[in-house]
Design a protein around this motif. Structure first.
Motif, PDB file in Angstrom:
ATOM      1  N   ALA A  74       0.825  -1.226   0.000  1.00  0.00           N
ATOM      2  CA  ALA A  74       0.000   0.000   0.000  1.00  0.00           C
ATOM      3  C   ALA A  74       0.848   1.260   0.000  1.00  0.00           C
ATOM      4  CB  ALA A  74      -0.932  -0.010   1.213  1.00  0.00           C
ATOM      5  N   TRP A  75       2.031   1.195   0.597  1.00  0.00           N
ATOM      6  CA  TRP A  75       2.880   2.382   0.720  1.00  0.00           C
ATOM      7  C   TRP A  75       3.353   2.925  -0.634  1.00  0.00           C
ATOM      8  CZ3 TRP A  75       4.064  -2.508   2.570  1.00  0.00           C
ATOM      9  CH2 TRP A  75       5.024  -3.227   1.851  1.00  0.00           C
ATOM     10  N   GLN A  76       3.223   2.133  -1.681  1.00  0.00           N
ATOM     11  CA  GLN A  76       3.623   2.622  -3.004  1.00  0.00           C
ATOM     12  C   GLN A  76       2.762   3.807  -3.452  1.00  0.00           C
ATOM     13  OE1 GLN A  76       6.246   1.689  -4.484  1.00  0.00           O
ATOM     14  NE2 GLN A  76       6.748  -0.369  -3.783  1.00  0.00           N
ATOM     15  N   ASN A  77       1.583   3.930  -2.870  1.00  0.00           N
ATOM     16  CA  ASN A  77       0.672   5.024  -3.226  1.00  0.00           C
ATOM     17  C   ASN A  77       0.743   6.203  -2.261  1.00  0.00           C
ATOM     18  OD1 ASN A  77      -0.488   3.717  -5.505  1.00  0.00           O
ATOM     19  ND2 ASN A  77      -1.705   2.443  -4.122  1.00  0.00           N
ATOM     20  N   TRP A  78       1.637   6.134  -1.276  1.00  0.00           N
ATOM     21  CA  TRP A  78       1.708   7.188  -0.282  1.00  0.00           C
ATOM     22  C   TRP A  78       2.666   8.280  -0.749  1.00  0.00           C
ATOM     23  CZ3 TRP A  78       2.063   3.486   4.545  1.00  0.00           C
ATOM     24  CH2 TRP A  78       0.838   2.811   4.651  1.00  0.00           C
ATOM     25  N   ASN A  79       2.169   9.097  -1.679  1.00  0.00           N
ATOM     26  CA  ASN A  79       2.938  10.219  -2.194  1.00  0.00           C
ATOM     27  C   ASN A  79       1.971  11.368  -2.462  1.00  0.00           C
ATOM     28  OD1 ASN A  79       1.893   9.915  -5.050  1.00  0.00           O
ATOM     29  ND2 ASN A  79       2.984   7.959  -4.839  1.00  0.00           N
ATOM     30  N   ARG A  80       2.530  12.548  -2.676  1.00  0.00           N
ATOM     31  CA  ARG A  80       1.686  13.735  -2.824  1.00  0.00           C
ATOM     32  C   ARG A  80       0.746  13.616  -4.020  1.00  0.00           C
ATOM     33  NH1 ARG A  80       3.001  20.104  -2.009  1.00  0.00           N
ATOM     34  NH2 ARG A  80       1.153  20.912  -3.069  1.00  0.00           N
ATOM     35  N   ALA A  81       1.230  13.070  -5.115  1.00  0.00           N
ATOM     36  CA  ALA A  81       0.411  12.991  -6.327  1.00  0.00           C
ATOM     37  C   ALA A  81      -0.858  12.183  -6.106  1.00  0.00           C
ATOM     38  CB  ALA A  81       1.230  12.396  -7.464  1.00  0.00           C
ATOM     39  N   ARG A  82      -0.774  11.130  -5.313  1.00  0.00           N
ATOM     40  CA  ARG A  82      -1.927  10.244  -5.114  1.00  0.00           C
ATOM     41  C   ARG A  82      -2.750  10.571  -3.884  1.00  0.00           C
ATOM     42  NH1 ARG A  82      -2.289   5.556  -8.072  1.00  0.00           N
ATOM     43  NH2 ARG A  82      -0.569   5.138  -9.512  1.00  0.00           N
ATOM     44  N   THR A  83      -2.216  11.365  -2.976  1.00  0.00           N
ATOM     45  CA  THR A  83      -2.917  11.590  -1.697  1.00  0.00           C
ATOM     46  C   THR A  83      -3.370  13.032  -1.488  1.00  0.00           C
ATOM     47  OG1 THR A  83      -0.831  12.027  -0.527  1.00  0.00           O
ATOM     48  CG2 THR A  83      -1.608   9.727  -0.596  1.00  0.00           C
ATOM     49  N   TYR A  84      -3.035  13.918  -2.400  1.00  0.00           N
ATOM     50  CA  TYR A  84      -3.351  15.339  -2.203  1.00  0.00           C
ATOM     51  C   TYR A  84      -4.862  15.560  -2.077  1.00  0.00           C
ATOM     52  CZ  TYR A  84      -3.735  20.350  -2.898  1.00  0.00           C
ATOM     53  OH  TYR A  84      -4.038  21.678  -2.741  1.00  0.00           O
ATOM     54  N   GLU A  85      -5.250  16.326  -1.047  1.00  0.00           N
ATOM     55  CA  GLU A  85      -6.644  16.718  -0.841  1.00  0.00           C
ATOM     56  C   GLU A  85      -6.699  18.173  -0.400  1.00  0.00           C
ATOM     57  OE1 GLU A  85      -9.491  13.831   1.098  1.00  0.00           O
ATOM     58  OE2 GLU A  85      -7.576  13.038   1.832  1.00  0.00           O
ATOM     59  N   GLU A  86      -7.810  18.798  -0.701  1.00  0.00           N
ATOM     60  CA  GLU A  86      -8.047  20.166  -0.230  1.00  0.00           C
ATOM     61  C   GLU A  86      -9.477  20.260   0.253  1.00  0.00           C
ATOM     62  OE1 GLU A  86      -8.505  24.555  -2.222  1.00  0.00           O
ATOM     63  OE2 GLU A  86      -6.701  23.399  -2.764  1.00  0.00           O
TER      64      GLU A  86
END
Length: 245
Positions: free
Chosen positions: A146-158
């Motif tokens: 799962a940690w492969q997706n833990w980056n700004r591009a995939r997790t950014y929210e506003e």
């Protein structure tokens, strides 16, 4: 000690705003409380109290336990919170209790990074269950990385808070030294420009390793289910304290 995400009041107030408002991940636990006819439930690592309050609304006797005071403060403001017994502490705080079911939702079961604290937590849970009672919890399958997706591009929210403040958030992967994975949550508050971060480390255990740990703690694995909100990505363990004691 709890991560800043849960311990810092300004971040604890944001937690539910960034999380899914429907909280489909909690539905299986509500269903299992009914399936197993659990009248008393202890939610270990209850956080901001979503599951505890949902179960209390159904007439269950509920205890919510968490090491983060800021998260408990949020929990106490929710509907039906007055029906929940809130405890500031850890699994060591539940000595002397006897409940029908104990839950650990989200990443709670993975925050115990050492074998010693994980084994102690399982023993404390077993002691707090009545004979025949169940401990149910979820963990991420390490094989799915799962940690492969833990980056700004995939997790950014506003989001925009109820007070009208715009807040940005994302996650960055910091280190992978399996079985440990460390990552950082960043929050940017546009109202005053404050930037807050919260670092977390999770331990990824295999299904076989967890099964062995549960057996060593005197708990029987009744079932290992899929997580409906993350199909194929997690294990949901259903364990029991034996009746014959």
């Amino acid at each position: 000690m709890a991560d800043q995400l849960f311990e810092e009041p300004r971040l604890a107030d944001l937690y539910d705003l960034f999380d899914s408002p429907e909280r489909e991940d909690l539905d299986p636990y509500v269903a299992m409380a009914a399936e197993f006819d659990a009248q008393s439930v202890l939610d270990l690592g209850c956080g901001t109290g979503n599951l505890a309050c949902r179960l209390a609304a159904l007439g269950k006797t509920v205890t919510g336990v968490d090491p983060a005071l800021a998260s408990l403060a949020v929990a106490r403001r929710k509907p039906f919170a007055e029906r929940v017994q809130w405890l500031h502490g850890t699994a060591a705080s539940i000595a002397g209790m006897r409940v029908d079911m104990i839950t650990m939702t989200g990443n709670v079961a993975q925050v115990f990074v050492t074998d010693v604290e994980w084994a102690a937590t399982l023993r404390d849970c077993r002691a707090a269950l009545r004979p025949g009672g169940r401990l149910v919890f979820e963990v991420r399958d390490p094989a799915r990385e799962a940690w492969q997706n833990w980056n700004r591009a995939r997790t950014y929210e506003e989001i925009v808070t109820p007070a009208g403040e715009r807040v940005e958030s994302w996650t960055d992967l910091l280190d992978v030294q399996l079985p440990l994975v460390t990552f950082r949550h960043t929050f940017v508050f546009h109202g005053d420009g404050q930037v807050l971060t919260s670092d977390s480390t999770l331990r990824f255990r295999s299904k076989a390793e967890i099964t062995d740990d549960l057996t060593a703690a005197g708990l029987c694995v009744e079932d290992v289910r899929d997580a409906p909100d993350r199909p194929g990505l997690e294990f949901v363990f259903v364990t029991t304290r034996p009746l014959s004691e």
